[in-house]
Design an enzyme around this catalytic site. Structure first.
Site, PDB file in Angstrom:
ATOM      1  CB  THR A  11      -0.670   0.105   1.225  1.00 22.99           C
ATOM      2  OG1 THR A  11      -1.244  -1.074   1.100  1.00 22.99           O
ATOM      3  CG2 THR A  11      -2.058   0.741   0.617  1.00 22.99           C
ATOM      4  CB  VAL A  12       3.047   2.674   2.505  1.00 25.27           C
ATOM      5  CG1 VAL A  12       4.139   3.916   2.771  1.00 25.27           C
ATOM      6  CG2 VAL A  12       1.797   2.292   3.512  1.00 25.27           C
ATOM      7  CD  GLU A 121       7.852  14.064   9.692  1.00 23.28           C
ATOM      8  OE1 GLU A 121       8.284  14.170  10.259  1.00 23.28           O
ATOM      9  OE2 GLU A 121       6.630  13.563  10.503  1.00 23.28           O
ATOM     10  CB  VAL A 124       5.126   8.736  14.621  1.00 23.34           C
ATOM     11  CG1 VAL A 124       3.985   9.513  15.335  1.00 23.34           C
ATOM     12  CG2 VAL A 124       5.897   7.678  14.841  1.00 23.34           C
ATOM     13  CD  GLU A 181       0.841  -2.025  10.923  1.00 25.69           C
ATOM     14  OE1 GLU A 181       2.152  -2.804  10.566  1.00 25.69           O
ATOM     15  OE2 GLU A 181      -0.250  -0.601  10.597  1.00 25.69           O
ATOM     16  CE  LYS A 196       1.757   3.971  13.943  1.00 25.49           C
ATOM     17  NZ  LYS A 196       0.109   3.581  14.110  1.00 25.49           N
ATOM     18  N   GLY A 291      -3.022   4.735   5.716  1.00 26.19           N
ATOM     19  CA  GLY A 291      -3.956   4.583   4.184  1.00 26.19           C
ATOM     20  C   GLY A 291      -2.495   5.529   3.547  1.00 26.19           C
TER      21      GLY A 291
HETATM   22  N1  HSE Z   1      -2.113   0.618  10.563  1.00 20.19           N
HETATM   23  C1  HSE Z   1      -1.541   1.400  11.072  1.00 20.19           C
HETATM   24  C2  HSE Z   1      -2.557   2.086  12.127  1.00 20.19           C
HETATM   25  C3  HSE Z   1      -1.173   2.157   9.987  1.00 20.19           C
HETATM   26  O1  HSE Z   1      -3.677   2.350  11.285  1.00 20.19           O
HETATM   27  O2  HSE Z   1      -2.364   3.494  11.916  1.00 20.19           O
HETATM   28  C4  HSE Z   1      -0.186   3.126   9.996  1.00 20.19           C
HETATM   29  O3  HSE Z   1       0.826   3.757  10.801  1.00 20.19           O
END
Ligand code: HSE
Length: 338
Positions: A11-12, A121, A124, A181, A196, A291
Protein backbone atom coordinates in the site's frame (compact mmCIF):
# COMPACT_ATOMS: atom_id res chain seq x y z
CA UNK A 1 17.70 13.34 -12.67
CA UNK A 2 17.60 12.16 -9.05
CA UNK A 3 17.03 8.41 -8.72
CA UNK A 4 15.33 6.65 -5.87
CA UNK A 5 14.16 3.09 -5.21
CA UNK A 6 11.16 1.68 -3.37
CA UNK A 7 11.52 -1.48 -1.28
CA UNK A 8 8.14 -3.22 -1.10
CA UNK A 9 5.27 -2.52 -3.49
CA UNK A 10 2.48 -2.72 -0.91
CA UNK A 11 0.00 0.00 0.00
CA UNK A 12 2.58 2.58 1.07
CA UNK A 13 5.21 1.66 -1.55
CA UNK A 14 2.64 2.00 -4.32
CA UNK A 15 1.61 5.31 -2.78
CA UNK A 16 5.18 6.63 -2.90
CA UNK A 17 5.36 5.93 -6.66
CA UNK A 18 2.02 7.70 -7.10
CA UNK A 19 2.97 10.76 -5.02
CA UNK A 20 6.26 11.13 -6.92
CA UNK A 21 4.41 10.91 -10.23
CA UNK A 22 1.46 13.16 -9.35
CA UNK A 23 3.48 15.87 -7.56
CA UNK A 24 6.53 15.67 -9.84
CA UNK A 25 6.27 19.32 -10.94
CA UNK A 26 6.14 20.51 -7.33
CA UNK A 27 9.03 18.22 -6.31
CA UNK A 28 11.10 19.36 -9.28
CA UNK A 29 10.59 22.97 -8.28
CA UNK A 30 12.02 22.25 -4.82
CA UNK A 31 14.97 20.17 -5.98
CA UNK A 32 15.66 21.67 -9.39
CA UNK A 33 15.66 18.21 -10.97
CA UNK A 34 13.27 15.41 -11.76
CA UNK A 35 12.93 12.57 -9.24
CA UNK A 36 12.61 9.15 -10.83
CA UNK A 37 11.70 5.83 -9.22
CA UNK A 38 14.46 3.80 -10.87
CA UNK A 39 13.75 0.51 -9.11
CA UNK A 40 10.95 -1.14 -7.17
CA UNK A 41 12.02 -4.18 -5.18
CA UNK A 42 9.50 -6.90 -4.47
CA UNK A 43 9.63 -10.67 -4.57
CA UNK A 44 6.12 -10.80 -6.03
CA UNK A 45 5.32 -10.43 -9.72
CA UNK A 46 3.53 -7.27 -10.80
CA UNK A 47 2.70 -7.52 -14.51
CA UNK A 48 3.19 -4.14 -16.16
CA UNK A 49 5.67 -2.80 -13.57
CA UNK A 50 8.82 -2.38 -15.69
CA UNK A 51 11.39 -1.34 -13.09
CA UNK A 52 10.76 -4.31 -10.75
CA UNK A 53 13.79 -6.11 -9.28
CA UNK A 54 14.09 -8.79 -6.61
CA UNK A 55 17.76 -8.40 -5.68
CA UNK A 56 18.74 -5.61 -3.27
CA UNK A 57 22.32 -5.71 -4.62
CA UNK A 58 21.13 -4.29 -7.95
CA UNK A 59 19.92 -1.23 -6.06
CA UNK A 60 22.72 -0.66 -3.58
CA UNK A 61 25.41 -1.17 -6.22
CA UNK A 62 23.88 1.39 -8.57
CA UNK A 63 25.66 4.70 -7.84
CA UNK A 64 22.75 6.61 -9.36
CA UNK A 65 20.42 5.61 -6.49
CA UNK A 66 20.48 8.32 -3.82
CA UNK A 67 17.57 7.30 -1.57
CA UNK A 68 15.60 4.15 -0.88
CA UNK A 69 12.09 4.14 0.58
CA UNK A 70 11.71 1.15 2.86
CA UNK A 71 8.00 0.42 2.87
CA UNK A 72 8.21 -3.33 3.46
CA UNK A 73 7.29 -3.36 7.15
CA UNK A 74 8.55 -5.93 9.67
CA UNK A 75 12.15 -6.56 10.61
CA UNK A 76 13.16 -9.14 8.03
CA UNK A 77 14.49 -8.41 5.48
CA UNK A 78 13.89 -4.68 6.06
CA UNK A 79 16.73 -4.41 8.60
CA UNK A 80 19.31 -6.08 6.30
CA UNK A 81 18.25 -4.05 3.29
CA UNK A 82 18.25 -0.76 5.19
CA UNK A 83 21.67 -1.45 6.67
CA UNK A 84 23.07 -2.39 3.28
CA UNK A 85 21.73 0.79 1.68
CA UNK A 86 23.11 3.02 4.46
CA UNK A 87 26.51 1.31 4.28
CA UNK A 88 26.56 2.26 0.58
CA UNK A 89 25.84 5.90 1.46
CA UNK A 90 22.21 5.64 0.31
CA UNK A 91 19.71 7.37 2.60
CA UNK A 92 16.73 5.37 3.85
CA UNK A 93 13.25 6.84 4.36
CA UNK A 94 10.82 4.53 6.09
CA UNK A 95 7.29 4.05 7.32
CA UNK A 96 8.34 0.97 9.32
CA UNK A 97 7.71 1.75 13.00
CA UNK A 98 8.59 -1.79 14.08
CA UNK A 99 12.08 -1.43 12.64
CA UNK A 100 12.51 2.16 13.87
CA UNK A 101 11.59 1.05 17.39
CA UNK A 102 13.81 -2.05 17.35
CA UNK A 103 16.84 -0.93 15.31
CA UNK A 104 16.41 2.80 14.62
CA UNK A 105 19.31 3.85 16.87
CA UNK A 106 21.73 1.43 15.25
CA UNK A 107 20.61 2.34 11.72
CA UNK A 108 20.88 6.06 12.52
CA UNK A 109 24.47 5.61 13.68
CA UNK A 110 25.30 3.69 10.49
CA UNK A 111 23.75 6.54 8.50
CA UNK A 112 25.85 9.14 10.35
CA UNK A 113 29.05 7.17 9.69
CA UNK A 114 28.24 6.99 5.98
CA UNK A 115 27.17 10.63 5.43
CA UNK A 116 23.62 9.76 4.63
CA UNK A 117 20.35 9.75 6.60
CA UNK A 118 17.76 7.51 8.18
CA UNK A 119 14.40 9.31 8.35
CA UNK A 120 11.06 7.94 9.51
CA UNK A 121 8.40 10.67 9.38
CA UNK A 122 5.77 8.20 8.12
CA UNK A 123 6.27 5.83 11.05
CA UNK A 124 4.12 7.90 13.45
CA UNK A 125 0.83 9.60 12.64
CA UNK A 126 0.70 8.54 8.97
CA UNK A 127 0.56 11.76 6.98
CA UNK A 128 0.81 14.12 9.98
CA UNK A 129 4.14 15.96 9.85
CA UNK A 130 4.80 15.51 13.55
CA UNK A 131 8.34 14.19 13.80
CA UNK A 132 9.93 16.95 11.77
CA UNK A 133 7.92 19.51 13.76
CA UNK A 134 9.11 18.05 17.07
CA UNK A 135 12.69 17.85 15.79
CA UNK A 136 12.77 21.38 14.44
CA UNK A 137 10.00 23.73 15.59
CA UNK A 138 9.73 22.22 19.09
CA UNK A 139 13.40 21.30 19.61
CA UNK A 140 13.81 23.90 22.39
CA UNK A 141 10.58 22.94 24.23
CA UNK A 142 10.48 20.71 27.29
CA UNK A 143 7.69 18.33 26.37
CA UNK A 144 6.10 16.98 29.53
CA UNK A 145 3.15 15.03 28.10
CA UNK A 146 2.00 13.34 24.91
CA UNK A 147 -1.51 11.93 24.55
CA UNK A 148 -2.38 10.48 21.18
CA UNK A 149 -4.79 8.55 19.07
CA UNK A 150 -2.05 6.90 17.06
CA UNK A 151 -3.67 3.96 15.32
CA UNK A 152 -6.03 4.65 12.44
CA UNK A 153 -7.38 1.10 12.37
CA UNK A 154 -8.44 1.10 16.03
CA UNK A 155 -9.93 4.56 15.75
CA UNK A 156 -11.82 3.49 12.65
CA UNK A 157 -13.17 0.38 14.43
CA UNK A 158 -14.21 2.31 17.55
CA UNK A 159 -15.90 4.99 15.42
CA UNK A 160 -17.84 2.37 13.43
CA UNK A 161 -18.85 0.54 16.61
CA UNK A 162 -20.41 3.78 17.85
CA UNK A 163 -22.76 3.69 14.91
CA UNK A 164 -23.66 0.02 15.27
CA UNK A 165 -21.05 -1.97 13.27
CA UNK A 166 -19.61 -4.98 14.97
CA UNK A 167 -15.90 -5.25 15.71
CA UNK A 168 -15.02 -7.84 13.05
CA UNK A 169 -16.94 -6.09 10.27
CA UNK A 170 -15.28 -2.76 11.10
CA UNK A 171 -11.85 -4.43 11.16
CA UNK A 172 -12.49 -5.96 7.73
CA UNK A 173 -13.40 -2.52 6.38
CA UNK A 174 -10.16 -1.09 7.80
CA UNK A 175 -8.24 -3.90 6.11
CA UNK A 176 -10.05 -3.33 2.80
CA UNK A 177 -9.11 0.35 3.01
CA UNK A 178 -5.43 -0.54 3.47
CA UNK A 179 -5.21 0.90 7.01
CA UNK A 180 -4.53 -2.29 8.97
CA UNK A 181 -1.18 -4.01 9.47
CA UNK A 182 -0.50 -7.30 7.67
CA UNK A 183 -1.26 -8.96 10.97
CA UNK A 184 -4.07 -6.80 12.38
CA UNK A 185 -3.38 -8.11 15.90
CA UNK A 186 -0.60 -5.48 15.94
CA UNK A 187 -3.31 -2.83 15.58
CA UNK A 188 -6.09 -4.13 17.80
CA UNK A 189 -3.86 -5.37 20.62
CA UNK A 190 -2.23 -1.95 20.84
CA UNK A 191 1.30 -2.93 19.76
CA UNK A 192 1.35 -0.52 16.83
CA UNK A 193 0.31 2.34 19.14
CA UNK A 194 2.95 1.19 21.64
CA UNK A 195 5.69 1.44 19.00
CA UNK A 196 4.53 4.91 17.99
CA UNK A 197 4.32 6.31 21.52
CA UNK A 198 7.76 4.80 22.26
CA UNK A 199 9.19 6.61 19.21
CA UNK A 200 7.58 9.90 20.25
CA UNK A 201 8.74 9.54 23.86
CA UNK A 202 12.27 8.84 22.66
CA UNK A 203 12.35 11.91 20.43
CA UNK A 204 11.05 14.32 23.06
CA UNK A 205 13.02 12.94 26.01
CA UNK A 206 16.36 12.13 24.40
CA UNK A 207 16.25 8.69 26.08
CA UNK A 208 15.53 5.44 24.27
CA UNK A 209 12.06 4.14 25.12
CA UNK A 210 11.24 0.84 23.49
CA UNK A 211 8.02 -0.90 22.73
CA UNK A 212 8.67 -3.61 25.33
CA UNK A 213 8.61 -0.94 28.07
CA UNK A 214 5.10 0.23 27.20
CA UNK A 215 2.27 -1.02 29.45
CA UNK A 216 -0.11 -2.09 26.71
CA UNK A 217 -3.77 -3.01 26.39
CA UNK A 218 -5.64 -2.90 23.09
CA UNK A 219 -9.29 -2.73 22.10
CA UNK A 220 -10.16 -6.42 21.72
CA UNK A 221 -12.14 -6.44 24.99
CA UNK A 222 -14.21 -3.36 24.15
CA UNK A 223 -17.87 -4.14 23.52
CA UNK A 224 -20.64 -2.14 21.97
CA UNK A 225 -22.20 -1.98 25.44
CA UNK A 226 -19.05 -0.25 26.77
CA UNK A 227 -19.41 2.34 24.04
CA UNK A 228 -23.12 2.88 24.73
CA UNK A 229 -22.40 3.23 28.46
CA UNK A 230 -19.70 5.81 27.70
CA UNK A 231 -22.11 7.79 25.54
CA UNK A 232 -24.64 7.98 28.37
CA UNK A 233 -21.89 9.80 30.31
CA UNK A 234 -21.16 12.20 27.40
CA UNK A 235 -17.95 10.36 26.58
CA UNK A 236 -16.56 7.96 24.03
CA UNK A 237 -13.85 5.30 24.09
CA UNK A 238 -10.53 5.89 22.34
CA UNK A 239 -7.32 3.89 22.28
CA UNK A 240 -4.65 6.30 23.52
CA UNK A 241 -0.90 6.17 23.71
CA UNK A 242 0.31 8.25 26.60
CA UNK A 243 3.70 9.45 27.78
CA UNK A 244 4.25 11.38 31.00
CA UNK A 245 7.83 12.66 31.03
CA UNK A 246 7.70 13.84 34.64
CA UNK A 247 6.55 10.47 35.97
CA UNK A 248 8.47 8.54 33.26
CA UNK A 249 5.35 6.51 32.55
CA UNK A 250 4.34 5.21 29.15
CA UNK A 251 1.20 3.26 28.34
CA UNK A 252 -1.38 2.27 25.74
CA UNK A 253 -4.96 1.72 26.88
CA UNK A 254 -8.58 2.34 25.99
CA UNK A 255 -9.72 5.56 27.70
CA UNK A 256 -13.01 7.30 28.30
CA UNK A 257 -12.70 10.62 26.49
CA UNK A 258 -15.25 13.27 27.53
CA UNK A 259 -17.11 15.27 24.89
CA UNK A 260 -15.29 18.50 25.82
CA UNK A 261 -11.84 16.96 25.26
CA UNK A 262 -9.83 17.87 22.13
CA UNK A 263 -9.50 14.20 21.12
CA UNK A 264 -13.24 13.43 21.35
CA UNK A 265 -13.97 14.44 17.76
CA UNK A 266 -11.00 12.63 16.23
CA UNK A 267 -12.84 9.92 14.32
CA UNK A 268 -12.47 7.27 11.61
CA UNK A 269 -8.92 6.81 10.34
CA UNK A 270 -7.79 10.17 11.72
CA UNK A 271 -5.11 10.46 14.37
CA UNK A 272 -4.90 13.26 16.93
CA UNK A 273 -1.80 13.91 19.01
CA UNK A 274 -1.77 16.36 21.92
CA UNK A 275 1.62 17.59 23.05
CA UNK A 276 2.25 19.74 26.10
CA UNK A 277 5.36 21.91 25.97
CA UNK A 278 6.57 24.02 28.89
CA UNK A 279 6.53 27.27 26.88
CA UNK A 280 4.10 26.27 24.15
CA UNK A 281 1.33 24.83 26.30
CA UNK A 282 -0.96 22.42 24.48
CA UNK A 283 -0.68 21.84 20.76
CA UNK A 284 -2.67 19.31 18.77
CA UNK A 285 -1.76 17.57 15.53
CA UNK A 286 -4.58 16.14 13.45
CA UNK A 287 -4.65 14.23 10.18
CA UNK A 288 -4.97 10.87 8.48
CA UNK A 289 -2.99 8.36 10.49
CA UNK A 290 -3.00 5.56 7.92
CA UNK A 291 -3.72 4.92 4.27
CA UNK A 292 -1.84 4.89 1.01
CA UNK A 293 -1.37 8.50 -0.04
CA UNK A 294 -1.16 10.29 3.35
CA UNK A 295 1.52 7.87 4.56
CA UNK A 296 3.34 7.98 1.23
CA UNK A 297 3.28 11.78 1.34
CA UNK A 298 5.20 11.63 4.63
CA UNK A 299 7.76 9.25 3.09
CA UNK A 300 8.20 11.59 0.12
CA UNK A 301 8.74 14.56 2.48
CA UNK A 302 11.71 12.63 3.89
CA UNK A 303 12.97 11.76 0.41
CA UNK A 304 13.01 15.47 -0.47
CA UNK A 305 14.87 16.32 2.74
CA UNK A 306 17.49 13.64 2.01
CA UNK A 307 17.94 14.78 -1.59
CA UNK A 308 18.29 18.39 -0.48
CA UNK A 309 21.01 17.30 1.93
CA UNK A 310 22.71 14.71 -0.27
CA UNK A 311 26.17 13.76 1.03
CA UNK A 312 25.32 14.93 4.56
CA UNK A 313 23.79 13.25 7.57
CA UNK A 314 20.55 14.73 8.90
CA UNK A 315 20.42 14.15 12.67
CA UNK A 316 17.13 12.44 13.47
CA UNK A 317 17.10 12.39 17.28
CA UNK A 318 18.04 8.71 17.65
CA UNK A 319 21.80 9.16 17.91
CA UNK A 320 23.77 8.30 21.06
CA UNK A 321 20.82 7.65 23.35
CA UNK A 322 20.87 6.08 26.79
CA UNK A 323 18.06 3.63 27.60
CA UNK A 324 15.10 5.18 29.41
CA UNK A 325 14.02 4.05 32.85
CA UNK A 326 10.28 3.60 33.10
CA UNK A 327 8.10 3.73 36.22
CA UNK A 328 5.74 0.78 36.24
CA UNK A 329 1.98 1.21 35.88
CA UNK A 330 0.51 -0.73 38.77
CA UNK A 331 -3.21 -0.56 38.02
CA UNK A 332 -4.87 -2.64 35.32
CA UNK A 333 -8.21 -1.21 34.24
CA UNK A 334 -10.07 -2.28 31.13
CA UNK A 335 -10.93 1.36 30.32
CA UNK A 336 -9.11 4.23 32.00
CA UNK A 337 -10.28 7.79 32.59
CA UNK A 338 -8.32 10.80 31.41
N1 HSE B 1 -1.96 0.06 10.84
C1 HSE B 1 -1.55 1.40 11.10
C2 HSE B 1 -2.75 2.19 11.57
C3 HSE B 1 -0.97 1.98 9.84
O1 HSE B 1 -3.87 1.70 11.41
O2 HSE B 1 -2.58 3.28 12.11
C4 HSE B 1 -0.30 3.30 10.00
O3 HSE B 1 0.80 3.23 10.86
Amino acid sequence: MLNIAILGLGTVGGGVAEVVEKNQAKIQKILGQEVRVKYILDIREFPGVKNLVNDINVIVNDPEVKVVCETMGGKKPAYEYSRLALEHGISVCTSNKELVDACGCELSEIAARNNCSYLFEASVGGGIPILRTLREACAHEKISRITGILNGTCNYILTKMRSGSDFQAALREAQDNGFAERNPAADVEGHDTARKIAILATLVSGKKFSYEQVHCNGITQITQQDILDAEKNHATIKLLGMFDAEKSQILVSPFFVKSDHALYNVNDVFNGILIHGNMLGDVMFYGKGAGKLPTASAVVSDVIECLKNFGKNIPNGLENLQPAEVSPITTDEKIRSL
